[in-house]
Design an enzyme around this catalytic site. Structure first.
Site: not given
Length: 250
Positions: A10, A15, A79-80, A105, A108, A135, A139
């Site tokens: 990615g 990010m 990544t969520t 996580a 971070f 956000h 997102k």
């Protein structure tokens, strides 16, 4: 001690591009691979990689991490979109590879991780708790992984303290104004142009309120946490969820 060879998956995202820059500039790290969205995950096997940093999108992260685990590569995931069911599947997969570690996580940012810990400590002492997260408009998921993780930790702390459900007389909410309920904790998500990542954790009891707020104004704020995770994961095994697992903030 030899440098840690890192592959970023990615690498062209917001990010990921910052992670590539941070890893390339940090002492003790070698950027061994930088895979973009058009690069097959198998390309990471073309080079020697000690740790992968997975920063893609929710639709791709599970298959990417499964591939990395199956090839014995320690993986730091930012990544969520990881549900409880997905986490359990990953935990079972890692049981067959005790030499491999994965950290997932939700955030971070050191400030955000500390705020979650402070919220967990405060939760047993207040009657009510709600979360507002704000956000940027790019997102993809709502509520954020950080807000979900925070709510779960508040709910767990309240349950461990034997507290009842939070007071709420709402009888009608046809438009969903009360937000999402995560384990009984209401979470409100805002997507607004010009914002980056912000969380407000609000506690209340009769005659008293406590508000915890954390703000990250740039993606660079997440890089120290990523570097810490990459540096420490080699001494771990199995699955950890939350950067706090790697920090001395118990």
């Amino acid at each position: 001690m030899s440098d840690i060879r890192v592959g970023v998956i990615g690498a062209q995202g917001r990010m990921g591009s910052h992670a590539v820059e941070a890893i390339g500039a940090a002492d003790g790290f070698v950027l061994a691979a930088a895979l973009g969205s058009s690069d097959p995950i198998e390309r990471i096997l073309d080079v020697e990689v000690d740790v992968a940093v997975e920063l893609t999108v929710p639709d791709a992260t599970e298959s990417n991490v499964t591939f990395l685990v199956d090839h014995g590569i320690d993986t730091v995931v930012g990544t969520t979109g990881w549900t409880g069911e997905r986490l359990e599947g990953l935990r079972a997969r890692l049981a067959d590879r005790p030499e491999t570690a994965v950290l997932i996580a939700p955030n971070f940012s050191i400030g955000a991780v500390l705020a979650m810990r402070f919220a967990e400590l405060a939760a047993p002492y207040f009657d009510s708790a709600e979360i507002l997260e704000v956000h940027h408009t790019r997102k993809l998921d709502a509520p954020s992984g950080t807000a979900v993780h925070t709510a779960q930790r508040i709910a767990r702390a309240r349950a461990d303290a034997g507290l009842p459900a939070m007071p709420d007389a709402t009888a009608s909410d046809p438009h969903g104004a009360r937000g999402a309920a995560i384990d009984g904790v209401h979470v409100h998500a805002v997507r607004q142009q010009g914002m980056n990542a912000h969380e407000e954790i609000m506690f209340g009891s009769d005659g008293e309120a406590l508000t915890l707020r954390t703000d990250t104004f740039s993606t660079t704020a997440f890089m120290p946490g990523i570097l810490t995770a990459v540096r420490m994961i080699g001494g771990r095994s199995g699955l950890d969820v939350g950067l706090e697992s790697y920090l001395d903030i118990a």
